[in-house]
Design a protein around this motif. Structure first.
Motif, short mmCIF file in Angstrom:
data_model
loop_
_atom_site.label_atom_id
_atom_site.label_comp_id
_atom_site.label_asym_id
_atom_site.label_seq_id
_atom_site.Cartn_x
_atom_site.Cartn_y
_atom_site.Cartn_z
N MET A 55 1.71 -0.52 -2.40
CA MET A 55 0.86 -1.13 -3.34
C MET A 55 0.94 -2.58 -3.62
SD MET A 55 -1.03 0.55 -5.33
CE MET A 55 -1.29 -0.68 -6.48
N LEU A 56 2.02 -3.23 -3.22
CA LEU A 56 2.30 -4.59 -3.07
C LEU A 56 1.29 -5.22 -2.22
CD1 LEU A 56 3.75 -7.24 -3.95
CD2 LEU A 56 5.36 -6.94 -2.19
N THR A 73 -2.30 -5.10 -3.42
CA THR A 73 -2.38 -5.82 -4.39
C THR A 73 -2.80 -7.15 -3.72
OG1 THR A 73 -0.99 -4.68 -6.21
CG2 THR A 73 -1.57 -7.06 -6.50
N LEU A 74 -1.97 -7.77 -2.78
CA LEU A 74 -1.93 -9.23 -2.45
C LEU A 74 -3.34 -9.20 -1.47
CD1 LEU A 74 1.66 -9.59 -0.97
CD2 LEU A 74 0.34 -10.95 -2.94
N SER A 121 2.81 -6.14 -11.26
CA SER A 121 3.30 -6.04 -10.21
C SER A 121 4.97 -6.02 -10.02
CB SER A 121 2.69 -7.37 -9.40
OG SER A 121 1.39 -7.26 -9.41
N ASN A 156 -5.48 -9.58 6.63
CA ASN A 156 -4.74 -10.05 7.77
C ASN A 156 -3.24 -11.06 7.15
OD1 ASN A 156 -5.73 -9.69 10.38
ND2 ASN A 156 -7.72 -10.81 9.80
N ILE A 157 -2.50 -10.15 6.43
CA ILE A 157 -1.18 -10.55 5.92
C ILE A 157 -0.25 -9.31 6.25
CG2 ILE A 157 -2.04 -11.99 4.11
CD1 ILE A 157 -1.57 -9.62 2.26
N GLY A 158 0.84 -9.66 6.29
CA GLY A 158 2.00 -8.43 6.48
C GLY A 158 3.26 -9.06 6.23
N LEU A 178 -6.17 -12.25 -0.44
CA LEU A 178 -5.60 -12.68 0.59
C LEU A 178 -6.15 -12.00 1.92
CD1 LEU A 178 -1.69 -13.14 -0.41
CD2 LEU A 178 -3.68 -14.70 -0.87
N SER A 180 -4.82 1.40 -8.28
CA SER A 180 -4.29 0.44 -9.09
C SER A 180 -2.71 0.60 -9.45
CB SER A 180 -4.87 0.19 -10.35
OG SER A 180 -4.58 1.51 -11.22
N ASP A 212 2.15 -15.61 -5.00
CA ASP A 212 1.71 -15.03 -6.35
C ASP A 212 1.24 -13.44 -6.22
OD1 ASP A 212 0.53 -14.58 -8.91
OD2 ASP A 212 -0.73 -16.08 -8.89
N CYS A 213 2.06 -12.75 -6.82
CA CYS A 213 1.66 -11.17 -6.74
C CYS A 213 0.79 -10.79 -8.09
CB CYS A 213 2.83 -10.18 -6.58
SG CYS A 213 3.76 -10.76 -5.05
N LYS A 246 -6.72 -7.50 -4.88
CA LYS A 246 -6.66 -8.13 -5.94
C LYS A 246 -6.71 -9.86 -6.03
CE LYS A 246 -4.59 -5.99 -9.64
NZ LYS A 246 -3.64 -5.80 -10.60
N MET A 247 -5.44 -10.09 -5.08
CA MET A 247 -5.13 -11.41 -4.78
C MET A 247 -5.84 -12.24 -3.77
SD MET A 247 -3.18 -11.65 -7.44
CE MET A 247 -2.71 -13.52 -7.55
N ARG A 278 9.49 -12.32 4.72
CA ARG A 278 8.35 -13.46 4.55
C ARG A 278 7.12 -12.78 4.96
NH1 ARG A 278 7.14 -18.75 5.49
NH2 ARG A 278 5.13 -18.96 7.09
N LEU A 279 6.03 -13.33 4.15
CA LEU A 279 4.72 -12.70 4.30
C LEU A 279 4.13 -13.64 5.40
CD1 LEU A 279 2.57 -10.59 2.98
CD2 LEU A 279 1.83 -12.49 1.66
N LEU A 280 3.54 -12.96 6.56
CA LEU A 280 2.96 -13.80 7.62
C LEU A 280 1.54 -13.75 7.17
CD1 LEU A 280 4.61 -12.44 10.89
CD2 LEU A 280 5.63 -14.12 9.28
N THR A 281 0.75 -14.70 7.57
CA THR A 281 -0.74 -14.81 7.70
C THR A 281 -1.14 -14.97 8.88
OG1 THR A 281 -0.59 -16.81 6.99
CG2 THR A 281 -0.55 -15.21 5.11
N ARG A 282 -2.61 -14.88 9.21
CA ARG A 282 -3.00 -15.19 10.57
C ARG A 282 -4.60 -15.44 9.95
NH1 ARG A 282 -2.35 -9.49 13.89
NH2 ARG A 282 -3.71 -8.11 12.23
N TYR A 311 6.53 -3.29 -8.32
CA TYR A 311 6.66 -3.25 -6.93
C TYR A 311 7.43 -4.18 -6.41
CZ TYR A 311 1.85 -1.96 -8.24
OH TYR A 311 0.87 -1.16 -8.87
N LEU A 312 7.64 -5.31 -7.09
CA LEU A 312 8.94 -6.28 -6.82
C LEU A 312 10.37 -5.80 -6.96
CD1 LEU A 312 7.35 -9.76 -7.96
CD2 LEU A 312 6.90 -8.40 -6.01
#
Lengths: 211, 211
Positions: free
Chosen positions: B189-190, B193-194, A180, B203-205, B200, B100, A174-175, B197-198, A207-211, A183-184
């Motif tokens: 910007m994405l 935002t993630l 947004s 530690n995302i990429g 997360l 923003s 969810d962006c 604002k969102m 893919r959005l990686l997380t850790r 950006y998409l």
């Protein structure tokens, strides 16, 4: 769910077929619903799928997917009549004529423009940022799932669409709000550039990686 | 290599420190090279790092990283003097005042504008589309590497920069000519935002999957 898929190009064909196989009721909306091509699509999609005109297709639908060229969106929306109470899925990108770039962005987006054209129904941006034939047909890469980035201003509608995305095998990201989409939509051009100009082909995806 | 890192914010600090630890000669270019903060950065970066004025920093450099605010780029470039024969790395995003959104895009990009400002040296877009503190410091996620998307019009310069990206642990994705900065800058910007604002976090990429 009752889903009207307006447009029978790559995106509409793949999404409608997969959702029909998953048990949803699919009505393809087409200018040529009795053409050999569309009849073939309906047959491939199976007993849960039919095809009719765009205006007929949306009448009983809970979900409407605008899988058409962005340049045609405004005209088609006018043909669809009252969309109140439905959820609109927007997989559009404002591609220019030779698919070498976008015609709008930075301070607006196709998603925002479409939301303005349909004030009476929530619009959710989804299925715009990766390939249809390869990735929407099968977003599984080994033991990983591709991310599907979505955005929109209506949280309830976004949750419904997130379910439809997840059941196809994507991991939903969810962006946030429809802004947004600015950006998409460039991310779609990035995918097109990598798959095409850079020669990587359609079996690539983010893919959005997380850790 | 001899690398001038202009700017000692998050991006410049992380990149300069990591490359110094890898054995490159790093000169940080700063308006305040003798401040406690910059001296602390140089100490942390170790014996391969020094700090001086921006104009001094670039004199012997093979690579120049413009790790400054995009709004300051034009002024700083003028201060740097002759950049012929050097490779310029551009990690900038044309962020607006409250982060923003972007101030330009769609038909141009910070990367293209910077390339126009420095016609005598090749500019490579890199390090703009993910976080500095978390991801540039460590792009390893379990058994996977984050992707670093780069672009630019000079293939030789891009190959050199690709090496500098790869040694930090990223997997390089060549996105073609500098016009692709129109897609890489919205991707920043994405990420913002993630992460922000969102909720997360840093530690995302993104990683480009292939099959």
């Amino acid at each position: 769910m009752k889903i009207a898929v307006i447009g029978t190009g790559q995106v509409g064909s793949v999404l409608g077929t997969r959702w029909a196989h998953n048990g949803h009721q699919i009505v393809f909306g087409s200018r040529t619903p009795t053409s050999q091509r569309v009849l073939g699509l309906v047959e491939k999609a199976g007993p849960n799928a039919t095809a009719t005109s765009p205006a007929q297709a949306v009448m009983d639908a809970e979900i409407v997917v605008l899988a058409i060229k962005y340049a045609a969106v405004e005209t088609v929306i006018k043909q669809l009549g009252d969309l109140s109470g439905k959820i609109i899925i927007d997989p559009n990108n404002p591609l220019n004529g030779d698919v070498s770039g976008l015609t709008l962005g930075t301070t607006t987006s196709a998603g925002e423009e479409i939301a303005r054209l349909i004030p009476q129904a929530p619009v959710v941006k989804a299925f715009n940022m990766t390939g249809a034939i390869g990735n929407m047909a099968n977003p599984i890469y080994g033991d990983q799932r591709l991310s599907m980035l979505i955005c929109g201003d209506d949280e309830q509608a976004k949750a419904v669409v997130a379910g439809l995305v997840t059941e196809l095998g994507f991991e939903v990201v969810d962006c946030g709000p429809m802004t947004s989409a600015r950006y998409l939509e460039p991310m779609a051009m990035l995918w097109i550039t990598l798959a095409g100009k850079m020669g990587l082909g359609g079996n690539i995806g983010f893919r959005l990686l997380t850790r």
